[in-house]
Design an enzyme around this catalytic site. Sequence first.
Site, PDB file in Angstrom:
ATOM      1  N   HIS A   1       0.840  -1.210   0.000  1.00  0.00           N
ATOM      2  CA  HIS A   1       0.000   0.000   0.000  1.00  0.00           C
ATOM      3  C   HIS A   1       0.869   1.252   0.000  1.00  0.00           C
ATOM      4  CE1 HIS A   1       0.488   1.078   4.347  1.00  0.00           C
ATOM      5  NE2 HIS A   1       0.584  -0.226   4.511  1.00  0.00           N
TER       6      HIS A   1
ATOM      7  N   ASP B   1      -0.385   4.482   0.892  1.00  0.00           N
ATOM      8  CA  ASP B   1      -0.761   5.536   1.834  1.00  0.00           C
ATOM      9  C   ASP B   1       0.059   5.404   3.119  1.00  0.00           C
ATOM     10  OD1 ASP B   1      -2.245   3.135   2.573  1.00  0.00           O
ATOM     11  OD2 ASP B   1      -3.350   4.393   3.985  1.00  0.00           O
TER      12      ASP B   1
ATOM     13  N   ASP C   1       6.356   2.025   6.072  1.00  0.00           N
ATOM     14  CA  ASP C   1       5.065   1.346   6.086  1.00  0.00           C
ATOM     15  C   ASP C   1       4.134   2.098   5.132  1.00  0.00           C
ATOM     16  OD1 ASP C   1       2.756  -0.025   6.694  1.00  0.00           O
ATOM     17  OD2 ASP C   1       2.522   0.839   8.696  1.00  0.00           O
TER      18      ASP C   1
ATOM     19  N   GLU D   1      -4.851   1.665   3.053  1.00  0.00           N
ATOM     20  CA  GLU D   1      -4.719   0.511   3.955  1.00  0.00           C
ATOM     21  C   GLU D   1      -4.684   0.954   5.405  1.00  0.00           C
ATOM     22  OE1 GLU D   1      -2.488  -2.506   6.395  1.00  0.00           O
ATOM     23  OE2 GLU D   1      -2.036  -0.390   6.011  1.00  0.00           O
ATOM     24  N   GLU D   2      -4.062   2.102   5.663  1.00  0.00           N
ATOM     25  CA  GLU D   2      -3.883   2.553   7.041  1.00  0.00           C
ATOM     26  C   GLU D   2      -5.192   2.927   7.724  1.00  0.00           C
ATOM     27  OE1 GLU D   2      -1.357   2.130   8.662  1.00  0.00           O
ATOM     28  OE2 GLU D   2       0.405   2.193   7.370  1.00  0.00           O
TER      29      GLU D   2
ATOM     30  N   ASP E   1       4.436  -6.203   3.796  1.00  0.00           N
ATOM     31  CA  ASP E   1       3.987  -5.151   4.717  1.00  0.00           C
ATOM     32  C   ASP E   1       4.325  -5.495   6.162  1.00  0.00           C
ATOM     33  OD1 ASP E   1       2.820  -2.762   5.465  1.00  0.00           O
ATOM     34  OD2 ASP E   1       0.763  -3.522   5.382  1.00  0.00           O
TER      35      ASP E   1
END
Length: 412
Positions: free
Chosen positions: A81, A83, A144, A178-179, A201
Amino acid sequence: MISKEQIIKRFISYVTIDTESDPNSNTTPSTKKQWNLANKLAEELKTIGMQDVCIDENAYVMATLPANVEHKVPTIGFIAHFDTSPDFTGSNVKPQIHKNYLGSDILLNKEEQIVLSPDYFEDLRLYIGQTLITTDGTTLLGADDKAGICEIMSAMEYLIQNPDIKHGKIRVGFTPDEEIGRGAHKFDVEKFGADWAYTMDGSQIGELEYENFNAAAAIVKIKGKIVHPGYAKGKMVNSMYIATEFINSLPKMETPEHTEDNQGFFHLCSVKGAVDETTLEYIIRDHDKKHFEARKEVMLNLTNELNSQYGSEIIITQIKDQYYNMREKIEPVMHIVDIAEEAMIQVGVKPIIKAIRGGTDGSQLSYMGLPCPNIFAGGHNFHGRYEYVPVESMIKATEVICKIAELTAIKT
């Protein structure tokens, strides 16, 4: 060999683009600025030679590396991801590179005296002699999951440049939001077309995860009665006192700060209170499905008991499931974990197989029909000013991706 300089350059080009997501937005992606990196990734995929590159109306990016073998091989995928977490600012990221880390304190910001210390963050000592990338102490880094994106992109480029490494068809996917728990919501599993995939991830080098929390969110609303405090006897009902009673009635040692490994918890995230009404926001987590269901029952039973005690329905508790433990979907196809484990061993990484104390896009994707374990991306201390990533861990993650592709073509 995968170039350290190339990995660093690529990673920094990603983290310096602000892609913070917004849980209060109803759009996908939740912030317009996520498009900046999504579009860059789509163009970069084309540049390195990937095929079928596409970016949809919700900023999901997909591409294909065609097979270079004649025999039938399962289609595998790699997903990350783009974001970053709204927990801490991702604006104006200034990465710092620390070569040959000596195991001592790292001064992130001289002006504000922000220090990354192995006395507090003991994992730093695992990386003595390596090259670390940190923040300047005023933002998160974005490893991340931009480390995961960097690793997938670098692996695809390496495979394209080294056609002697045999592999089947590979699909890659880069996702928004995703966050904030929405990374898989609009992911088109059928369009992706993989038999299974891996999210890049995870954190520490060697992590391999196929189990995560079952998760639910609970909103507890307590109604009170507000009257003039000078004339309140027998009339006022202070919702904040009842809220305190509710909070203190839940198991005090079953909270995040008192649990570890496979232990679940109740986590009070937010309290908004006044005499007339108080709202409590909780998350409920447990790896075991029966325990997870029991935790929800505990909250509902407590609600009923307090309503009975006060003689009316002054408490309303709403619980909504968020995601489930992907272990149920992975165990029937454990060979996909075995391949990843063997890939790590073959490139000199010791596998650390453990449960995720959190969630992952892989959980939702597994329940959507795409079994999807999680592999380390290398970063530490996510979502804050002390985030860092060893460059050598990103290189090893890139090698793991290449080796998984190779082993899949041999073994299946």
